[in-house]
Design a protein around this motif. Structure first.
Motif, PDB file in Angstrom:
ATOM      1  N   LEU A  89      85.730  24.303  25.759  1.00 13.32           N
ATOM      2  CA  LEU A  89      85.469  24.926  24.465  1.00 13.32           C
ATOM      3  C   LEU A  89      84.620  24.022  23.582  1.00 13.32           C
ATOM      4  O   LEU A  89      83.699  24.488  22.895  1.00 13.32           O
ATOM      5  N   ILE A  90      84.909  22.722  23.591  1.00 14.49           N
ATOM      6  CA  ILE A  90      84.110  21.780  22.805  1.00 14.49           C
ATOM      7  C   ILE A  90      82.665  21.775  23.289  1.00 14.49           C
ATOM      8  O   ILE A  90      81.720  21.820  22.489  1.00 14.49           O
ATOM      9  N   ALA A  91      82.488  21.720  24.594  1.00 19.41           N
ATOM     10  CA  ALA A  91      81.133  21.695  25.141  1.00 19.41           C
ATOM     11  C   ALA A  91      80.379  22.984  24.837  1.00 19.41           C
ATOM     12  O   ALA A  91      79.205  22.959  24.446  1.00 19.41           O
ATOM     13  N   ALA A  92      81.053  24.135  25.004  1.00 15.52           N
ATOM     14  CA  ALA A  92      80.394  25.417  24.739  1.00 15.52           C
ATOM     15  C   ALA A  92      79.990  25.542  23.270  1.00 15.52           C
ATOM     16  O   ALA A  92      78.898  26.032  22.955  1.00 15.52           O
ATOM     17  N   ASP A  93      80.864  25.098  22.358  1.00 14.70           N
ATOM     18  CA  ASP A  93      80.532  25.166  20.933  1.00 14.70           C
ATOM     19  C   ASP A  93      79.342  24.261  20.599  1.00 14.70           C
ATOM     20  O   ASP A  93      78.438  24.656  19.856  1.00 14.70           O
ATOM     21  N   ALA A  94      79.337  23.046  21.168  1.00 18.16           N
ATOM     22  CA  ALA A  94      78.232  22.119  20.896  1.00 18.16           C
ATOM     23  C   ALA A  94      76.918  22.632  21.472  1.00 18.16           C
ATOM     24  O   ALA A  94      75.860  22.497  20.845  1.00 18.16           O
ATOM     25  N   ILE A  95      76.974  23.232  22.657  1.00 21.97           N
ATOM     26  CA  ILE A  95      75.750  23.774  23.259  1.00 21.97           C
ATOM     27  C   ILE A  95      75.208  24.912  22.412  1.00 21.97           C
ATOM     28  O   ILE A  95      73.996  25.023  22.188  1.00 21.97           O
ATOM     29  N   GLY A  96      76.109  25.765  21.912  1.00 21.27           N
ATOM     30  CA  GLY A  96      75.674  26.866  21.057  1.00 21.27           C
ATOM     31  C   GLY A  96      75.024  26.384  19.771  1.00 21.27           C
ATOM     32  O   GLY A  96      74.104  27.023  19.243  1.00 21.27           O
ATOM     33  N   ARG A  97      75.473  25.245  19.249  1.00 14.86           N
ATOM     34  CA  ARG A  97      74.884  24.695  18.028  1.00 14.86           C
ATOM     35  C   ARG A  97      73.592  23.931  18.302  1.00 14.86           C
ATOM     36  O   ARG A  97      72.751  23.792  17.417  1.00 14.86           O
ATOM     37  N   ALA A  98      73.446  23.413  19.541  1.00 15.41           N
ATOM     38  CA  ALA A  98      72.306  22.569  19.848  1.00 15.41           C
ATOM     39  C   ALA A  98      71.040  23.354  20.160  1.00 15.41           C
ATOM     40  O   ALA A  98      69.928  22.887  19.907  1.00 15.41           O
ATOM     41  N   THR A  99      71.173  24.539  20.718  1.00 19.62           N
ATOM     42  CA  THR A  99      69.990  25.315  21.105  1.00 19.62           C
ATOM     43  C   THR A  99      70.228  26.796  20.882  1.00 19.62           C
ATOM     44  O   THR A  99      71.355  27.281  21.023  1.00 19.62           O
TER      45      THR A  99
END
Length: 352
Positions: A89-99
């Motif tokens: 969940l942390i990785a998915a949220d960060a990826i969504g914010r990054a690109t």
């Protein structure tokens, strides 16, 4: 025999304090101004924490197996599964914010699984109970995989052949649209188990009346009723997506094409289908993922697949055997969903 839980702190010996480093770094990032680089760092830390937890589980399982012999079984505890879900969940949220690129999001989420996959392929997790169950039932697992893929493709092909013409009919005929959607809605509301049961009597009667149907493998239980039920469930999402995709084609575009002298057949092939294809593929994506999930229930009528492993594990109270059926089904659904998302994203990029 009931197992004995081992806490995370108890496992921290030697270099295995490393999982605490990503966790401490996460705490430190709470005081950093959000930026794209920080989001990338969050993804790397989440991936590192996931890798360390999986590697730690593999090492501890090997140590326990060496102390207790081949009968020792080491399973993931609830805390481990919660940490894995949290990392994802942390990785998915960060990826969504990054690109904002949908394709990059899908690829970034997919690469998170590369380090754990490397651990599996190199045999670092072989002493875990889940992988011991796989080693003991490898032939059965491969058979279940083939049966589940048969359910998937055996549903998609007839559903596409039937559903796309029905979607075109709904788009072009306002008179038939309410009746078709009402019928498909009624089918969709029938529980899966009930629909499987409703098909047993008529198919058994047909097999008894025409022996060649029985020779072809069609009967009250088995693959045939499962495929019929899954195709019926798949029709509504597909028909709706075809109808919605064709309706979203702007009328101005069609009028322009008519003014250029194009026939209705040319308009359909060159304009309507390309513009509606992403929406249609979204419908196919939905029914593909739906079929992977509902195929688990089809094991109750002898259709096989990963559901057979899951129900066998439930009947024998063997959690690892349940997971051996559930986890590959989830992975297959995620893989199918990801592939369709990549194709849809590519088509939308080309269209723009």
């Amino acid at each position: 025999m009931s197992g004995q839980g081992i806490g995370f702190i108890t496992l921290m010996r030697g270099v295995w304090f490393l999982p605490l480093a990503p966790a401490a770094a996460f705490a430190g990032l709470c005081f950093v101004t959000p930026s794209r680089r920080m989001q990338v760092l969050v993804v790397v830390l989440a991936e590192l924490l996931l890798f360390c937890l999986a590697a730690l589980a593999g090492v501890v399982a090997a140590q326990l197996a060496g102390q207790g012999g081949s009968l020792v079984r080491t399973s993931f505890g609830s805390g481990f599964w919660l940490m894995i879900v949290l990392c994802l969940l942390i990785a998915a949220d960060a990826i969504g914010r990054a690109t904002a690129s949908h394709t990059l999001r899908v690829l970034a989420n997919a690469q998170i699984w590369l380090p754990p996959a490397a651990l599996i392929l190199t045999g670092r997790l072989d002493q875990l109970s889940l992988f011991k169950e796989y080693a003991n039932r490898q032939d059965i697992f491969q058979q279940a995989l083939g049966e589940h893929l048969t359910l998937l493709f055996g549903t998609l092909v007839p559903a596409i052949i039937i559903g796309i013409p029905l979607g075109l009919l709904c788009h072009r005929s306002a008179r038939w649209r309410p009746a078709l959607f009402s019928t498909l809605n009624i089918i969709q509301t029938i529980p899966a188990i009930a629909l499987f049961g409703l098909l047993i009597a008529p198919l058994s009667g047909l097999a008894a009346a025409w022996p060649w149907l029985r020779a072809a493998g069609i009967g009250g239980i088995g693959l045939a009723p499962a495929l019929i039920a899954l195709v019926l469930y798949a029709l509504l999402p597909l028909v709706r997506s075809v109808n919605a995709g064709l309706q979203q084609v702007p009328a101005e575009v069609i009028e322009t094409a008519l003014g250029m002298g194009m026939t209705w057949g040319q308009i359909f092939r060159r304009i309507q289908v390309p513009l509606a294809l992403p929406v249609i593929l979204s419908g196919i994506r939905i029914i593909a993922v739906q079929t992977v999930g509902m195929g688990m229930v089809a094991a109750l009528i002898g259709a096989g697949g990963f559901g057979a492993l899951m129900f066998q594990g439930l009947l024998s109270s063997a959690l690892e055997l349940v997971l051996l059926g559930v986890i590959p089904a989830i992975a297959l659904a995620v893989l199918v969903d990801t592939l369709f998302k990549l194709i849809i994203s590519f088509l939308e990029t080309v269209r723009q």
